[in-house]
Design a protein around this motif. Sequence first.
Motif, PDB file in Angstrom:
ATOM      1  N   TYR A  40     -12.087   9.543   5.317  1.00 39.82           N
ATOM      2  CA  TYR A  40     -11.965   8.101   5.132  1.00 39.82           C
ATOM      3  C   TYR A  40     -13.196   7.415   5.734  1.00 39.82           C
ATOM      4  O   TYR A  40     -13.291   7.289   6.954  1.00 39.82           O
ATOM      5  CB  TYR A  40     -10.711   7.567   5.834  1.00 39.82           C
ATOM      6  CG  TYR A  40      -9.427   8.194   5.368  1.00 39.82           C
ATOM      7  CD1 TYR A  40      -8.662   7.584   4.380  1.00 39.82           C
ATOM      8  CD2 TYR A  40      -8.974   9.399   5.917  1.00 39.82           C
ATOM      9  CE1 TYR A  40      -7.474   8.156   3.947  1.00 39.82           C
ATOM     10  CE2 TYR A  40      -7.785   9.973   5.484  1.00 39.82           C
ATOM     11  CZ  TYR A  40      -7.049   9.357   4.502  1.00 39.82           C
ATOM     12  OH  TYR A  40      -5.873   9.928   4.081  1.00 39.82           O
ATOM     13  N   GLY A  44     -15.951   0.082   3.558  1.00 41.06           N
ATOM     14  CA  GLY A  44     -15.266   0.050   2.273  1.00 41.06           C
ATOM     15  C   GLY A  44     -13.880   0.668   2.274  1.00 41.06           C
ATOM     16  O   GLY A  44     -13.307   0.913   1.212  1.00 41.06           O
ATOM     17  N   MET A  45     -13.323   0.909   3.448  1.00 40.86           N
ATOM     18  CA  MET A  45     -11.982   1.495   3.531  1.00 40.86           C
ATOM     19  C   MET A  45     -10.946   0.514   2.994  1.00 40.86           C
ATOM     20  O   MET A  45     -11.016  -0.687   3.267  1.00 40.86           O
ATOM     21  CB  MET A  45     -11.669   1.840   4.992  1.00 40.86           C
ATOM     22  CG  MET A  45     -10.302   2.459   5.206  1.00 40.86           C
ATOM     23  SD  MET A  45      -9.969   2.790   6.953  1.00 40.86           S
ATOM     24  CE  MET A  45     -11.095   4.128   7.254  1.00 40.86           C
ATOM     25  N   SER A  46      -9.998   1.027   2.230  1.00 44.26           N
ATOM     26  CA  SER A  46      -8.946   0.157   1.708  1.00 44.26           C
ATOM     27  C   SER A  46      -8.052  -0.324   2.848  1.00 44.26           C
ATOM     28  O   SER A  46      -7.918   0.340   3.878  1.00 44.26           O
ATOM     29  CB  SER A  46      -8.102   0.900   0.664  1.00 44.26           C
ATOM     30  OG  SER A  46      -7.234   1.828   1.297  1.00 44.26           O
ATOM     31  N   GLU A  47      -7.437  -1.474   2.660  1.00 42.42           N
ATOM     32  CA  GLU A  47      -6.533  -2.020   3.677  1.00 42.42           C
ATOM     33  C   GLU A  47      -5.345  -1.085   3.889  1.00 42.42           C
ATOM     34  O   GLU A  47      -4.876  -0.915   5.013  1.00 42.42           O
ATOM     35  CB  GLU A  47      -6.067  -3.419   3.284  1.00 42.42           C
ATOM     36  CG  GLU A  47      -5.232  -4.105   4.338  1.00 42.42           C
ATOM     37  CD  GLU A  47      -5.924  -4.263   5.689  1.00 42.42           C
ATOM     38  OE1 GLU A  47      -5.211  -4.287   6.721  1.00 42.42           O
ATOM     39  OE2 GLU A  47      -7.168  -4.355   5.741  1.00 42.42           O
ATOM     40  N   GLU A  48      -4.871  -0.454   2.834  1.00 38.82           N
ATOM     41  CA  GLU A  48      -3.750   0.486   2.938  1.00 38.82           C
ATOM     42  C   GLU A  48      -4.129   1.676   3.824  1.00 38.82           C
ATOM     43  O   GLU A  48      -3.365   2.062   4.713  1.00 38.82           O
ATOM     44  CB  GLU A  48      -3.355   0.975   1.534  1.00 38.82           C
ATOM     45  CG  GLU A  48      -2.206   1.956   1.536  1.00 38.82           C
ATOM     46  CD  GLU A  48      -1.877   2.471   0.137  1.00 38.82           C
ATOM     47  OE1 GLU A  48      -1.151   3.475   0.058  1.00 38.82           O
ATOM     48  OE2 GLU A  48      -2.349   1.883  -0.857  1.00 38.82           O
ATOM     49  N   ASP A  49      -5.314   2.254   3.593  1.00 39.85           N
ATOM     50  CA  ASP A  49      -5.766   3.379   4.417  1.00 39.85           C
ATOM     51  C   ASP A  49      -5.981   2.937   5.860  1.00 39.85           C
ATOM     52  O   ASP A  49      -5.584   3.634   6.798  1.00 39.85           O
ATOM     53  CB  ASP A  49      -7.068   3.972   3.872  1.00 39.85           C
ATOM     54  CG  ASP A  49      -6.848   4.797   2.608  1.00 39.85           C
ATOM     55  OD1 ASP A  49      -5.701   5.209   2.347  1.00 39.85           O
ATOM     56  OD2 ASP A  49      -7.844   5.028   1.888  1.00 39.85           O
ATOM     57  N   ARG A  50      -6.599   1.765   6.050  1.00 38.25           N
ATOM     58  CA  ARG A  50      -6.853   1.271   7.400  1.00 38.25           C
ATOM     59  C   ARG A  50      -5.546   1.086   8.168  1.00 38.25           C
ATOM     60  O   ARG A  50      -5.409   1.535   9.302  1.00 38.25           O
ATOM     61  CB  ARG A  50      -7.625  -0.058   7.362  1.00 38.25           C
ATOM     62  CG  ARG A  50      -8.155  -0.480   8.734  1.00 38.25           C
ATOM     63  CD  ARG A  50      -8.621  -1.928   8.750  1.00 38.25           C
ATOM     64  NE  ARG A  50      -7.525  -2.874   8.650  1.00 38.25           N
ATOM     65  CZ  ARG A  50      -6.641  -3.126   9.627  1.00 38.25           C
ATOM     66  NH1 ARG A  50      -6.729  -2.507  10.775  1.00 38.25           N
ATOM     67  NH2 ARG A  50      -5.679  -3.997   9.447  1.00 38.25           N
TER      68      ARG A  50
END
Length: 185
Positions: A40, A44-50
Amino acid sequence: RASRGYGLSPGITREQRADVESLATKALDKLEDDLSGKYYPLGGMSEEDRTKLVDDHFLFKKGDRFLESCGANREWPESRGIYHNDDKTFLVWINEEDQLRIISMQKGADFVEVFTRLARGIKAIEDSIKETADKEFMFSDHLGYIHSCPKNLGTGMRASVHIKLPKLSAKPDFKQICADLKTAT
């Protein structure tokens, strides 16, 4: 761990940091069996992944004032990220305080399993980086493995044990008890 030929975090260049991320992610992509997982990138990490990584207590943040003052936070969050295996027992932080912070953990008391996983992961990553780019981890016969923080010289390994003490932590003076014992809460 830090790869020979690149600066440590206070002196690493933007290009070197990107190269470290590239070498590391190529090595991580080759991990198999219980070490295989997903990378990850912080940028540019998605909010879901974060959110998931924060909830799992895996995500590292921009460094403290000491890392800031030595320049380790330059170009944040560029070329930084976290990898974890599918079981969430093997993690690699890329370009945090060190180029690579390799972590093995699990619930329970099977220290042999935790250490064995860590040793296998370190060896697999180092072997891959050596094969891919003819790089090796910085090592001195006198100092051991070289890291950004001098307290990590030598084996470069730290062991932490997290325990729950529900009756003790319910005491109003729990934080003072821990401070007196020089333990973290």
